[in-house]
Scaffold this motif. Structure first.
Motif, mmCIF file in Angstrom:
data_model
loop_
_atom_site.group_PDB
_atom_site.id
_atom_site.type_symbol
_atom_site.label_atom_id
_atom_site.label_comp_id
_atom_site.label_asym_id
_atom_site.label_seq_id
_atom_site.Cartn_x
_atom_site.Cartn_y
_atom_site.Cartn_z
ATOM 1 N N THR A 167 0.817 -1.222 0.000
ATOM 2 C CA THR A 167 0.000 0.000 0.000
ATOM 3 C C THR A 167 0.851 1.272 0.000
ATOM 4 O OG1 THR A 167 -0.241 -0.066 2.426
ATOM 5 C CG2 THR A 167 -1.966 -1.129 1.102
ATOM 6 N N GLY A 168 1.826 1.299 -0.916
ATOM 7 C CA GLY A 168 2.601 2.507 -1.132
ATOM 8 C C GLY A 168 3.747 2.749 -0.186
ATOM 9 N N GLU A 169 4.079 1.775 0.653
ATOM 10 C CA GLU A 169 5.170 1.947 1.602
ATOM 11 C C GLU A 169 6.102 0.743 1.570
ATOM 12 O OE1 GLU A 169 3.751 4.321 5.404
ATOM 13 O OE2 GLU A 169 2.401 2.640 5.025
ATOM 14 N N ILE A 170 7.384 0.971 1.837
ATOM 15 C CA ILE A 170 8.328 -0.135 1.996
ATOM 16 C C ILE A 170 8.178 -0.680 3.416
ATOM 17 C CG2 ILE A 170 10.771 -0.773 2.151
ATOM 18 C CD1 ILE A 170 11.345 1.246 -0.066
ATOM 19 N N VAL A 171 7.850 -1.973 3.503
ATOM 20 C CA VAL A 171 7.613 -2.577 4.818
ATOM 21 C C VAL A 171 8.728 -3.527 5.243
ATOM 22 C CG1 VAL A 171 5.110 -2.339 4.673
ATOM 23 C CG2 VAL A 171 6.192 -4.422 3.796
ATOM 24 N N ARG A 172 9.526 -3.999 4.297
ATOM 25 C CA ARG A 172 10.662 -4.876 4.612
ATOM 26 C C ARG A 172 11.759 -4.652 3.592
ATOM 27 N NH1 ARG A 172 9.839 -9.778 7.108
ATOM 28 N NH2 ARG A 172 12.109 -9.959 7.005
ATOM 29 N N SER A 173 13.010 -4.769 4.031
ATOM 30 C CA SER A 173 14.163 -4.684 3.137
ATOM 31 C C SER A 173 15.198 -5.689 3.596
ATOM 32 C CB SER A 173 14.775 -3.279 3.151
ATOM 33 O OG SER A 173 13.864 -2.310 2.695
ATOM 34 N N GLY A 174 16.011 -6.143 2.676
ATOM 35 C CA GLY A 174 17.079 -7.069 3.020
ATOM 36 C C GLY A 174 17.722 -7.606 1.763
ATOM 37 N N THR A 175 18.657 -8.518 1.926
ATOM 38 C CA THR A 175 19.206 -9.189 0.755
ATOM 39 C C THR A 175 18.160 -10.145 0.201
ATOM 40 O OG1 THR A 175 20.131 -11.077 1.960
ATOM 41 C CG2 THR A 175 21.513 -9.096 1.790
ATOM 42 N N GLY A 176 18.337 -10.530 -1.054
ATOM 43 C CA GLY A 176 17.417 -11.502 -1.629
ATOM 44 C C GLY A 176 17.385 -12.786 -0.827
ATOM 45 N N ALA A 177 18.552 -13.230 -0.385
ATOM 46 C CA ALA A 177 18.638 -14.476 0.383
ATOM 47 C C ALA A 177 17.931 -14.358 1.729
ATOM 48 C CB ALA A 177 20.106 -14.864 0.586
ATOM 49 N N GLU A 178 18.107 -13.207 2.396
ATOM 50 C CA GLU A 178 17.464 -13.004 3.697
ATOM 51 C C GLU A 178 15.949 -13.053 3.580
ATOM 52 O OE1 GLU A 178 20.820 -10.070 5.762
ATOM 53 O OE2 GLU A 178 19.049 -9.227 4.777
ATOM 54 N N LEU A 179 15.414 -12.347 2.606
ATOM 55 C CA LEU A 179 13.960 -12.285 2.468
ATOM 56 C C LEU A 179 13.374 -13.601 1.990
ATOM 57 C CD1 LEU A 179 13.407 -8.682 1.047
ATOM 58 C CD2 LEU A 179 13.254 -9.470 3.409
ATOM 59 N N SER A 180 14.077 -14.289 1.078
ATOM 60 C CA SER A 180 13.544 -15.566 0.587
ATOM 61 C C SER A 180 13.580 -16.639 1.665
ATOM 62 C CB SER A 180 14.316 -16.032 -0.651
ATOM 63 O OG SER A 180 15.671 -16.279 -0.345
ATOM 64 N N GLY A 181 14.422 -16.449 2.683
ATOM 65 C CA GLY A 181 14.487 -17.418 3.776
ATOM 66 C C GLY A 181 13.626 -17.069 4.965
ATOM 67 N N ASP A 182 12.924 -15.948 4.893
ATOM 68 C CA ASP A 182 12.097 -15.496 6.004
ATOM 69 C C ASP A 182 10.707 -16.132 5.915
ATOM 70 O OD1 ASP A 182 9.972 -13.499 7.134
ATOM 71 O OD2 ASP A 182 11.858 -12.882 8.059
ATOM 72 N N ASP A 183 10.276 -16.755 6.994
ATOM 73 C CA ASP A 183 9.006 -17.492 6.976
ATOM 74 C C ASP A 183 7.810 -16.603 6.676
ATOM 75 O OD1 ASP A 183 10.278 -19.880 7.480
ATOM 76 O OD2 ASP A 183 9.913 -19.839 9.652
ATOM 77 N N SER A 184 7.812 -15.382 7.215
ATOM 78 C CA SER A 184 6.667 -14.498 6.974
ATOM 79 C C SER A 184 6.626 -14.042 5.518
ATOM 80 C CB SER A 184 6.726 -13.278 7.908
ATOM 81 O OG SER A 184 7.885 -12.500 7.650
ATOM 82 N N VAL A 185 7.796 -13.835 4.906
ATOM 83 C CA VAL A 185 7.852 -13.474 3.488
ATOM 84 C C VAL A 185 7.401 -14.654 2.637
ATOM 85 C CG1 VAL A 185 9.367 -12.776 1.592
ATOM 86 C CG2 VAL A 185 9.658 -11.755 3.862
ATOM 87 N N LYS A 186 7.854 -15.849 3.000
ATOM 88 C CA LYS A 186 7.430 -17.056 2.274
ATOM 89 C C LYS A 186 5.909 -17.183 2.294
ATOM 90 C CE LYS A 186 11.457 -20.040 3.134
ATOM 91 N NZ LYS A 186 11.880 -21.318 3.758
ATOM 92 N N ALA A 187 5.323 -17.007 3.468
ATOM 93 C CA ALA A 187 3.880 -17.170 3.593
ATOM 94 C C ALA A 187 3.103 -16.132 2.786
ATOM 95 C CB ALA A 187 3.478 -17.106 5.083
ATOM 96 N N ALA A 188 3.610 -14.898 2.773
ATOM 97 C CA ALA A 188 2.877 -13.807 2.134
ATOM 98 C C ALA A 188 3.088 -13.740 0.629
ATOM 99 C CB ALA A 188 3.267 -12.479 2.784
#
Length: 239
Positions: free
Chosen positions: A212-233
């Motif tokens: 919704t128009g805002e950055i809510v998470r940032s990180g390396t590609g590897a960090e985000l792809s390994g994050d459970d909440s990112v995986k779920a969403a």
């Protein structure tokens, strides 16, 4: 920092499309913006390329404030975009489309221009095979190759890619992402907007998630792809 976006706010009428977005792109990086439809990804890219008016904030390219610089002048500064939906000139040939990508250049009759054309044909051999074909008669995948090739003909330091995998078959998606990586390895910095989060995160040095128009998470590609909440969403529970 090659690109700096600071406190960016953009409206469509009274609707706030993006608000207070800040991030940077280092030279040589691949940076991805991911998120659902309507998150503000394309608006962010269009604002960086000069196609949307900034309400608040600043865009700097190679240290220069380009917030109010017209889009065509940004291309001359070596910032170019392959747009969402490809946007090829459907009545023109492949070669004519590529020549249009170089419209700001003054060296179209020089060896440097031919080298860049050969580079595009090396990256996309299909375009060489279809150099005289009318773009509107090509497949979606071929048109996507042409849109990226056309953007490369401006010899960009920063290449903006908006949804390069949209509407493509899985096998072709893999090919396009492989070519984007090769473009980067050849020395072009890349900022890519992509709904295919799994592929984007595999490619990205750095990634930002928009909601919704805002950055809510940032990180390396590897960090985000390994994050459970990112995986779920965004990744269907898995990469």
């Amino acid at each position: 920092m090659l690109l700096e976006v600071e406190g960016l706010c953009v409206n469509y009428g009274h609707i706030e499309a993006i608000r207070d977005i800040s991030f940077g792109v280092q030279e040589g990086e691949i940076v991805c913006l991911i998120g659902a439809n309507g998150a503000g990804k394309t608006t962010t890219l269009k604002t960086i390329s000069g196609l949307r008016t900034v309400r608040e904030g600043q865009v700097r390219f190679d240290g220069q404030d380009i917030t109010n610089v017209p889009a065509y002048e940004r291309v001359a500064l070596r910032l170019s975009q392959s747009p969402e939906g490809r946007g090829v000139f459907v009545g023109m040939s492949v070669r004519e489309n590529l020549d249009m990508g170089a419209y700001v250049r003054k060296d179209v009759k020089t060896p440097a221009y031919r080298e860049d054309l050969d580079r595009v044909f090396d990256l996309f051999p299909r375009l060489k095979e279809r150099e005289r074909q009318i773009a509107g008669t090509m497949s979606g995948g071929e048109q996507q190759m042409l849109a990226i090739g056309r953007a490369l003909m401006a010899r960009p330091r920063l290449l903006l890619l908006d949804e390069p995998s949209m509407g493509l078959a899985p096998k072709l998606i893999q090919q396009i992402f492989s070519i984007i990586k090769e473009i980067n390895e050849q020395g072009t910095t890349v900022l890519v907007v992509e709904q295919n989060a799994a592929q984007a995160l595999k490619l990205a040095d750095t990634a930002h998630i928009l909601e919704t128009g805002e950055i809510v998470r940032s990180g390396t590609g590897a960090e985000l792809s390994g994050d459970d909440s990112v995986k779920a969403a965004y990744l269907g529970g898995d990469v």
